[in-house]
Design an enzyme around this catalytic site. Structure first.
Site, PDB file in Angstrom:
ATOM      1  N   VAL A  68     -97.377 -20.044   0.574  1.00  0.00           N
ATOM      2  CA  VAL A  68     -96.361 -21.003   1.021  1.00  0.00           C
ATOM      3  C   VAL A  68     -95.153 -20.207   1.494  1.00  0.00           C
ATOM      4  O   VAL A  68     -94.627 -19.359   0.776  1.00  0.00           O
ATOM      5  CB  VAL A  68     -95.945 -21.963  -0.120  1.00  0.00           C
ATOM      6  N   ALA A 113     -91.141 -16.787   0.034  1.00  0.00           N
ATOM      7  CA  ALA A 113     -92.553 -17.190   0.101  1.00  0.00           C
ATOM      8  C   ALA A 113     -93.218 -16.904  -1.241  1.00  0.00           C
ATOM      9  O   ALA A 113     -92.633 -16.233  -2.097  1.00  0.00           O
ATOM     10  CB  ALA A 113     -93.273 -16.403   1.200  1.00  0.00           C
ATOM     11  N   LYS A 114     -94.382 -17.422  -1.422  1.00  0.00           N
ATOM     12  CA  LYS A 114     -95.183 -17.064  -2.598  1.00  0.00           C
ATOM     13  C   LYS A 114     -96.634 -17.311  -2.268  1.00  0.00           C
ATOM     14  O   LYS A 114     -96.955 -18.204  -1.466  1.00  0.00           O
ATOM     15  CB  LYS A 114     -94.782 -17.924  -3.796  1.00  0.00           C
ATOM     16  N   GLY A 115     -97.495 -16.537  -2.905  1.00  0.00           N
ATOM     17  CA  GLY A 115     -98.923 -16.746  -2.713  1.00  0.00           C
ATOM     18  C   GLY A 115     -99.617 -16.769  -4.052  1.00  0.00           C
ATOM     19  O   GLY A 115     -99.039 -16.362  -5.073  1.00  0.00           O
ATOM     20  N   ASP A 154     -97.119 -10.166  -8.405  1.00  0.00           N
ATOM     21  CA  ASP A 154     -96.602 -11.188  -9.316  1.00  0.00           C
ATOM     22  C   ASP A 154     -97.574 -11.216 -10.498  1.00  0.00           C
ATOM     23  O   ASP A 154     -98.377 -10.288 -10.664  1.00  0.00           O
ATOM     24  CB  ASP A 154     -96.494 -12.542  -8.592  1.00  0.00           C
TER      25      ASP A 154
END
Ligand code: GLU
Length: 424
Positions: A68, A113-115, A154
């Site tokens: 995202v 953002a992050k995945g 992460d």
């Protein structure tokens, strides 16, 4: 202390709602225009992919992956990739937005953002994780890029996974592109100081907050929930600064020693014990929920989101909470904690040391140059200290908790930039 079974969590909060509730409060105080509010509340892009991976037994398993992009207003989007069984779109959306606010609070030129991939890396072999990471990278090839979207580690991922991502991306480009990802192993262009950066930022934030609260670190006690990269480094560096770390915990167990836990010994034990503290000696075993409510000066939740909730917030005895994890406190718990007069250095400020050194890694990659650990630490410490002072000043000026002040600083910066850039 007797072993008590963890209490059921009754008010599990959706992390996206938790993020939105603080965003709304801060936006109202800032008097943000509806137009800008609507832009900032909506993620710019959301990708969901299916990733078929050949497992070691020859079977094919399909994993669901997400990326995202919340915002690219301040620059290329930045944020980690989480490998965890609980990963879902709402969580990734919240974490992506938190990255936008985090980068803005520490004033680095990135969007958020992050995945994530819903998987359990603890039950997968290195080969299976490698194939999954390479498959995820290929699925996101149009999204990633050193000037577009720059991933990082992460929960459940680290330098090893970032090396596979960098290699897979580089293959598609026909050249080595190390600036496409941060948190790499040092030999591949990783930055000195990146591994400990988040924990170090937590320590700098805690020291700054303790100074304001007139807590002498040499007389202070501390509990750290979570003993992964962030928690163990925070514990180690806080102990080095004189605090007595009386409790630590990980996914399976928690340990308490009123005389202080030898953190170096705990790290050694964990590393020799498949990454867990299970069976750690020299401390009493306590429950995983009890660690949050001990009579300590400083509490560092450094595990995952939504652990301080409406359920246990009234039992918290710490004077200061410094959030090493993203979203450890539910929005319902905020009110209870504020009423009790507990000071919270929020996630988007306190754990921003990681992305700050990620930024330094990216800068070094683009320069084709390496900084010394001393330069990395000096510069990141200064950024963390300045960010704390800015947020603290805002909280005094507007008479709001540090969390809302941090959101105000971040939203104000992104909103102003948006207005200069203009929209359609
Ligand atoms: N995953 C880390 C965070 O939540 C680091 C992100 C990065 O370095 O880009 O802040």
């Amino acid at each position: 202390m007797a072993y008590i079974e963890p209490a059921p969590i009754l008010d599990k909060e959706n992390p996206f709602e938790a993020m939105m509730s603080r965003f709304q409060t801060a936006s109202q105080i800032l008097g943000l225009d509806d137009e800008v509010y609507n832009v900032l509340k909506s993620p710019a892009r959301q990708a969901i992919v299916s990733l078929p991976v050949t497992m070691d037994d020859g079977s094919i398993k399909v994993f669901e992956g997400y990326r995202v992009i919340h915002s690219t207003i301040l620059g290329p989007s930045k944020g980690g990739i989480r490998f965890d069984p609980h990963v879902n779109l709402d969580e990734v959306k919240a974490l992506a937005a938190w990255m936008t606010w985090k980068c803005a609070v520490v004033d680095i030129p990135y969007g958020g953002a992050k995945g994530g991939v819903a998987c359990n890396p603890r039950e997968m072999s290195a080969g299976e994780i490698e194939r999954l990471m390479r498959s995820y990278t290929l699925a996101m090839i149009d999204i990633f890029g050193p000037d577009k979207d720059i991933p990082a580690p992460d929960m459940g991922t680290g330098p090893r996974e970032m090396a596979w991502l960098m290699d897979e991306y580089s293959r598609t480009q026909g050249m080595t592109v190390n600036a496409v990802v941060t948190g790499k192993p040092i030999v591949l262009g990783g930055s000195l100081g990146r591994t400990e950066a988040t924990g170090r930022g937590v320590m700098v934030t805690a020291m700054s907050a303790m100074q304001k609260l007139k807590i002498n670190p040499y007389n202070a006690t501390c509990a750290v929930q979570g003993f992964g990269n962030v928690g163990s480094w925070a514990a180690r560096l806080l102990a080095e600064r004189g605090l007595k770390v009386v409790a630590i915990s990980d996914l399976n167990s928690a340990y308490y020693n009123s005389n202080g836990i030898d953190i170096e010994a705990a790290v050694k034990y964990r590393d020799a014990n498949k990454g867990t503290l299970d069976g750690f000696k020299d401390a009493e075993k306590i429950s995983g929920t009890e660690i949050l409510t001990l009579p300590v000066d400083l509490l560092v939740p450094a595990a995952t989101e939504d652990v301080i909730t409406g359920n246990n917030a009234d039992k918290i005895q710490a004077k200061l909470i410094v959030e090493g994890a993203n979203g450890p406190t539910s929005s319902k718990a905020d009110n209870i904690i504020n009423e009790k007069g507990i000071i919270v250095a929020p996630d988007i400020l306190a754990n921003a040391g990681g992305v700050t050194v990620s930024y330094f890694e990216w800068v070094q990659n683009r320069l084709g140059y390496k900084w010394t650990a001393e330069r990395v630490n000096r510069r990141s410490d200064r950024i963390m200290k300045d960010a704390f002072d800015h947020v603290y000043k805002t909280s005094v000026e507007y008479k709001v908790p540090l969390r809302i002040a941090a959101y105000m600083v971040a939203i104000d910066k992104v909103a102003k930039t948006y207005k200069y850039r203009g929209g359609f």
